[in-house]
Design a protein around this motif. Structure first.
Motif, PDB file in Angstrom:
ATOM      1  N   LEU A  36       1.054  -1.188   0.040  1.00  0.00           N
ATOM      2  CA  LEU A  36       0.036   0.005  -0.017  1.00  0.00           C
ATOM      3  C   LEU A  36       0.882   1.198   0.120  1.00  0.00           C
ATOM      4  O   LEU A  36       1.311   1.827   1.202  1.00  0.00           O
ATOM      5  CB  LEU A  36      -0.770   0.134   1.376  1.00  0.00           C
ATOM      6  N   THR A  37       1.331   1.724  -1.265  1.00  0.00           N
ATOM      7  CA  THR A  37       2.286   2.750  -1.118  1.00  0.00           C
ATOM      8  C   THR A  37       1.629   4.120  -1.231  1.00  0.00           C
ATOM      9  O   THR A  37       2.284   5.121  -1.615  1.00  0.00           O
ATOM     10  CB  THR A  37       3.375   2.406  -2.621  1.00  0.00           C
ATOM     11  N   GLY A  38       0.563   4.223  -1.224  1.00  0.00           N
ATOM     12  CA  GLY A  38      -0.045   5.536  -1.112  1.00  0.00           C
ATOM     13  C   GLY A  38       0.208   6.395   0.278  1.00  0.00           C
ATOM     14  O   GLY A  38       0.138   7.664   0.047  1.00  0.00           O
ATOM     15  N   SER A  39       0.542   5.716   1.262  1.00  0.00           N
ATOM     16  CA  SER A  39       1.220   6.561   2.462  1.00  0.00           C
ATOM     17  C   SER A  39       2.593   6.692   1.929  1.00  0.00           C
ATOM     18  O   SER A  39       3.182   5.692   2.031  1.00  0.00           O
ATOM     19  CB  SER A  39       0.965   5.734   3.597  1.00  0.00           C
ATOM     20  N   HIS A  40       3.046   7.802   2.141  1.00  0.00           N
ATOM     21  CA  HIS A  40       4.651   8.054   1.687  1.00  0.00           C
ATOM     22  C   HIS A  40       5.533   8.153   2.951  1.00  0.00           C
ATOM     23  O   HIS A  40       5.047   8.546   4.252  1.00  0.00           O
ATOM     24  CB  HIS A  40       4.579   9.467   0.860  1.00  0.00           C
ATOM     25  N   VAL A  47       7.539  15.111  11.275  1.00  0.00           N
ATOM     26  CA  VAL A  47       7.448  16.378  10.941  1.00  0.00           C
ATOM     27  C   VAL A  47       6.351  16.834   9.790  1.00  0.00           C
ATOM     28  O   VAL A  47       5.861  17.653   9.749  1.00  0.00           O
ATOM     29  CB  VAL A  47       8.693  16.967  10.784  1.00  0.00           C
ATOM     30  N   CYS A  48       6.773  15.889   8.584  1.00  0.00           N
ATOM     31  CA  CYS A  48       6.137  16.254   7.274  1.00  0.00           C
ATOM     32  C   CYS A  48       4.704  15.874   7.134  1.00  0.00           C
ATOM     33  O   CYS A  48       4.046  16.219   6.295  1.00  0.00           O
ATOM     34  CB  CYS A  48       7.030  15.703   6.335  1.00  0.00           C
ATOM     35  N   GLY A  49       4.239  14.538   7.830  1.00  0.00           N
ATOM     36  CA  GLY A  49       2.678  14.222   7.832  1.00  0.00           C
ATOM     37  C   GLY A  49       2.540  13.407   6.528  1.00  0.00           C
ATOM     38  O   GLY A  49       1.518  13.000   6.208  1.00  0.00           O
ATOM     39  N   ALA A  50       3.511  13.016   5.632  1.00  0.00           N
ATOM     40  CA  ALA A  50       3.193  12.286   4.508  1.00  0.00           C
ATOM     41  C   ALA A  50       2.894  11.134   4.774  1.00  0.00           C
ATOM     42  O   ALA A  50       2.253  10.316   3.882  1.00  0.00           O
ATOM     43  CB  ALA A  50       4.624  12.260   3.621  1.00  0.00           C
ATOM     44  N   CYS A  51       3.325  10.530   6.040  1.00  0.00           N
ATOM     45  CA  CYS A  51       2.897   9.008   6.195  1.00  0.00           C
ATOM     46  C   CYS A  51       1.677   8.813   6.996  1.00  0.00           C
ATOM     47  O   CYS A  51       1.261   7.644   7.324  1.00  0.00           O
ATOM     48  CB  CYS A  51       4.025   8.513   7.122  1.00  0.00           C
ATOM     49  N   THR A  52       0.774   9.905   7.053  1.00  0.00           N
ATOM     50  CA  THR A  52      -0.481   9.853   7.748  1.00  0.00           C
ATOM     51  C   THR A  52      -1.443   8.771   7.450  1.00  0.00           C
ATOM     52  O   THR A  52      -1.560   8.735   6.075  1.00  0.00           O
ATOM     53  CB  THR A  52      -1.106  11.230   7.618  1.00  0.00           C
ATOM     54  N   VAL A  53      -1.844   8.074   8.383  1.00  0.00           N
ATOM     55  CA  VAL A  53      -2.672   7.028   8.186  1.00  0.00           C
ATOM     56  C   VAL A  53      -3.634   7.258   9.415  1.00  0.00           C
ATOM     57  O   VAL A  53      -3.598   7.952  10.327  1.00  0.00           O
ATOM     58  CB  VAL A  53      -2.430   5.715   8.104  1.00  0.00           C
ATOM     59  N   ARG A  54      -4.752   6.539   9.232  1.00  0.00           N
ATOM     60  CA  ARG A  54      -5.846   6.336  10.347  1.00  0.00           C
ATOM     61  C   ARG A  54      -5.792   5.087  11.086  1.00  0.00           C
ATOM     62  O   ARG A  54      -5.764   3.933  10.636  1.00  0.00           O
ATOM     63  CB  ARG A  54      -7.293   6.848  10.008  1.00  0.00           C
ATOM     64  N   VAL A  55      -5.748   5.344  12.357  1.00  0.00           N
ATOM     65  CA  VAL A  55      -5.667   3.986  13.489  1.00  0.00           C
ATOM     66  C   VAL A  55      -6.849   4.154  14.345  1.00  0.00           C
ATOM     67  O   VAL A  55      -6.533   4.921  14.964  1.00  0.00           O
ATOM     68  CB  VAL A  55      -4.227   3.982  14.038  1.00  0.00           C
ATOM     69  N   ASP A  56      -7.484   2.966  14.110  1.00  0.00           N
ATOM     70  CA  ASP A  56      -8.679   3.043  15.293  1.00  0.00           C
ATOM     71  C   ASP A  56      -9.363   4.582  15.187  1.00  0.00           C
ATOM     72  O   ASP A  56      -9.922   5.153  16.288  1.00  0.00           O
ATOM     73  CB  ASP A  56      -8.207   2.804  16.625  1.00  0.00           C
ATOM     74  N   GLY A  57      -9.696   5.049  13.818  1.00  0.00           N
ATOM     75  CA  GLY A  57     -10.494   6.078  13.664  1.00  0.00           C
ATOM     76  C   GLY A  57      -9.725   7.431  13.840  1.00  0.00           C
ATOM     77  O   GLY A  57     -10.561   8.459  13.549  1.00  0.00           O
ATOM     78  N   VAL A  58      -8.368   7.367  14.242  1.00  0.00           N
ATOM     79  CA  VAL A  58      -7.754   8.831  14.160  1.00  0.00           C
ATOM     80  C   VAL A  58      -6.397   8.882  13.382  1.00  0.00           C
ATOM     81  O   VAL A  58      -5.868   7.807  13.471  1.00  0.00           O
ATOM     82  CB  VAL A  58      -7.505   9.295  15.682  1.00  0.00           C
ATOM     83  N   GLY A 103       2.283  16.686  -5.172  1.00  0.00           N
ATOM     84  CA  GLY A 103       1.551  15.434  -4.532  1.00  0.00           C
ATOM     85  C   GLY A 103       2.094  14.621  -3.624  1.00  0.00           C
ATOM     86  O   GLY A 103       1.169  13.803  -3.268  1.00  0.00           O
ATOM     87  N   PHE A 104       3.197  14.692  -3.197  1.00  0.00           N
ATOM     88  CA  PHE A 104       3.665  13.653  -2.226  1.00  0.00           C
ATOM     89  C   PHE A 104       3.040  14.072  -0.838  1.00  0.00           C
ATOM     90  O   PHE A 104       2.917  12.915  -0.240  1.00  0.00           O
ATOM     91  CB  PHE A 104       5.217  13.992  -2.020  1.00  0.00           C
ATOM     92  N   CYS A 105       2.692  15.002  -0.637  1.00  0.00           N
ATOM     93  CA  CYS A 105       1.959  15.356   0.737  1.00  0.00           C
ATOM     94  C   CYS A 105       0.455  14.757   0.610  1.00  0.00           C
ATOM     95  O   CYS A 105      -0.199  14.861   1.835  1.00  0.00           O
ATOM     96  CB  CYS A 105       2.145  16.967   1.128  1.00  0.00           C
ATOM     97  N   THR A 106      -0.107  14.713  -0.378  1.00  0.00           N
ATOM     98  CA  THR A 106      -1.645  14.961  -0.784  1.00  0.00           C
ATOM     99  C   THR A 106      -2.308  13.720   0.001  1.00  0.00           C
ATOM    100  O   THR A 106      -3.169  14.186   0.572  1.00  0.00           O
ATOM    101  CB  THR A 106      -1.957  14.803  -2.236  1.00  0.00           C
ATOM    102  N   PRO A 107      -1.939  12.454   0.020  1.00  0.00           N
ATOM    103  CA  PRO A 107      -2.506  11.421   0.847  1.00  0.00           C
ATOM    104  C   PRO A 107      -2.834  12.042   2.357  1.00  0.00           C
ATOM    105  O   PRO A 107      -3.831  11.986   2.733  1.00  0.00           O
ATOM    106  CB  PRO A 107      -1.967  10.321   0.708  1.00  0.00           C
ATOM    107  N   GLY A 108      -1.642  12.385   2.756  1.00  0.00           N
ATOM    108  CA  GLY A 108      -1.692  12.893   4.240  1.00  0.00           C
ATOM    109  C   GLY A 108      -2.456  14.046   4.412  1.00  0.00           C
ATOM    110  O   GLY A 108      -3.434  14.195   5.401  1.00  0.00           O
TER     111      GLY A 108
END
Lengths: 161, 269
Positions: A36-40, A47-58, A103-108
């Motif tokens: 799942l390479t959408g998370s960068h 600091v950068c937030g590119a790897c942002t995902v949701r865990v248990d709703g947050v 677009g690198f930051c976009t998913p996050g």
């Protein structure tokens, strides 16, 4: 020393059972083991937030949580929330305003903005800026992002009325 | 909890407690720290939660910043925290980072250690010899050094619940919202007959620990903000860091003191 942990979790609604290296971060697990390479992976220190995902709703930093900690967790990535259509309007608004440069930051950005919109129906532009401050990278494309988030907030509020 | 304490003792310096991980995992990723074993305390029962008990707000170590940020109890009884927490990191960091982790890690540039010190709070610690409570003034010992010894786990913090006379103020200056502050100030005092007493100021980002400028506190208790700002010159000796020189930080400390003083003496809305 390589230690391993067994984890059972759901990722985008799918049950996953894997043996993971104890040291592996969640975002590396999602990308390398599950494809799942959408998370960068950007700064690797939150600091950068590119790897942002949701865990248990947050929303969380995928680089500041270990995969081994996700046993029993419900993990959602940009792939999952795209497929469910949960953020289709936000994605369209980003596209319509060209609210990205590389677009690198976009998913996050999308996941972070969605959390704000879920909590605060029509946030001020300042509140939007503050909320996405943890996802700034290095371009100057944020004005259009704020426009997009604000437009979606208003549109969703209109639909609810 | 007993298991965590036992593991800590068994592995000594090679073990680290993993709470929210928002500082620890970053240091692992950067190879700044390489513990042999991580003791994840996230699923230990009874380490979370916010309660009002005997005039104290008690916040369990595993309480996430985001939970405290939205807590009515915190808003009502620990308004200083309510002001400070939105300045900590970013939403995703606050969703995961814990109150106990921030205090235990004791980053000199972090907001919560300064808040604990400004409020004259206490830290609850569990160790091999049982439980003990340490006052904030005795807790911060040096750079990332606290009263938490080998085999100890911070279990909760206790903050004196706000009274109608209590005044608090908070300010920080950072280049970008959520970044570590160039300098920051948490403050509390009691308002009596139009004057401030029991003034407690705690600066962060200007030393090896959160720092109380005692002469400035005394000047503020005399109602003399100009003298308080001038006293900072002797109270503070901020080292240069990657963000700013000590001289700049000292100047910013004065700017913050005026802002925070204003928050404390303004009539409450």
């Amino acid at each position: 020393m390589n230690e391993y942990c067994d984890v059972n979790l759901t990722v985008n609604g799918e049950r996953i059972s894997e043996r993971v290296e104890a040291r592996k971060t969640l975002v590396d697990f999602l990308r390398d083991d599950l494809g799942l390479t959408g998370s960068h992976v950007g700064c690797e220190h939150g600091v950068c937030g590119a790897c942002t995902v949701r865990v248990d709703g947050v929303v969380v930093r995928g680089c500041l949580m270990l995969a081994a900690q996700c046993d029993g967790a419900k993990v959602e990535t940009i792939e999952g929330v795209s497929d469910t259509g949960e953020i289709a309007d936000l994605q369209q608004a980003f596209e319509a305003r060209n609210a990205l440069q590389c677009g690198f930051c976009t998913p996050g950005m999308l996941l972070t903005a969605q959390e704000l919109l879920a909590r605060d129906s029509v946030p001020s532009r300042d509140a939007i800026r503050e909320h996405i401050s943890g996802n700034y990278c290095r371009c100057t494309g944020y004005h259009a992002i704020v426009d997009a988030v604000e437009a979606v907030a208003k549109a969703r509020a209109g639909e609810r009325e | 909890m007993d298991d965590a304490v036992r593991l800590l003792q068994e592995h000594g310096d090679g073990a680290k407690i993993l709470a929210g991980g928002q500082s620890l995992i970053a240091t692992l990723n950067m190879r700044l720290s390489a513990p042999q074993i991580l003791i994840d305390i996230n699923k230990i029962e009874g380490l979370g939660g916010i309660a009002l008990k005997d005039g104290f707000i008690v916040i369990g170590a595993l309480t996430r910043h985001a939970e405290a940020e939205r807590s009515n109890l915190v808003a009502k009884h620990a308004p200083l925290l309510a002001k400070a927490i939105p300045q900590i990191g970013h939403p995703a960091i606050r969703n995961r980072g814990t109150i106990g982790g921030s205090i235990a890690f004791a980053d000199p540039a972090a907001e919560l250690p300064a808040c604990l010190l400004a409020l004259g709070g206490e830290v609850e610690i569990a160790g091999a010899t049982g439980k003990r409570t340490v006052k904030a003034d005795d807790f911060f010992r040096g750079l990332y050094e606290t009263a938490i010894g080998p085999g100890d786990v911070l279990t909760a913090i206790r903050l004196p619940a706000a009274t109608p006379q209590m005044r608090c103020g908070f300010g920080e200056l950072a280049r970008r919202h959520g970044d570590y502050a160039l300098a920051g100030l948490a403050a509390s005092a009691r308002s009596e007959g139009g004057k401030l007493c029991d003034v407690r100021l705690a600066y962060f980002g200007v030393g090896l620990t959160p720092v109380r400028p005692r002469k400035a506190e005394a000047a503020l208790a005399n109602g003399d903000i100009d003298a308080a700002v001038a006293a900072l010159d002797g109270d503070l000796d901020p080292p240069d860091d990657i963000q700013a020189t000590g001289k700049v930080k000292k100047h910013l400390a004065g700017v913050l003191l005026r802002r925070v003083f204003k928050q404390m003496v303004e009539p409450r809305a």
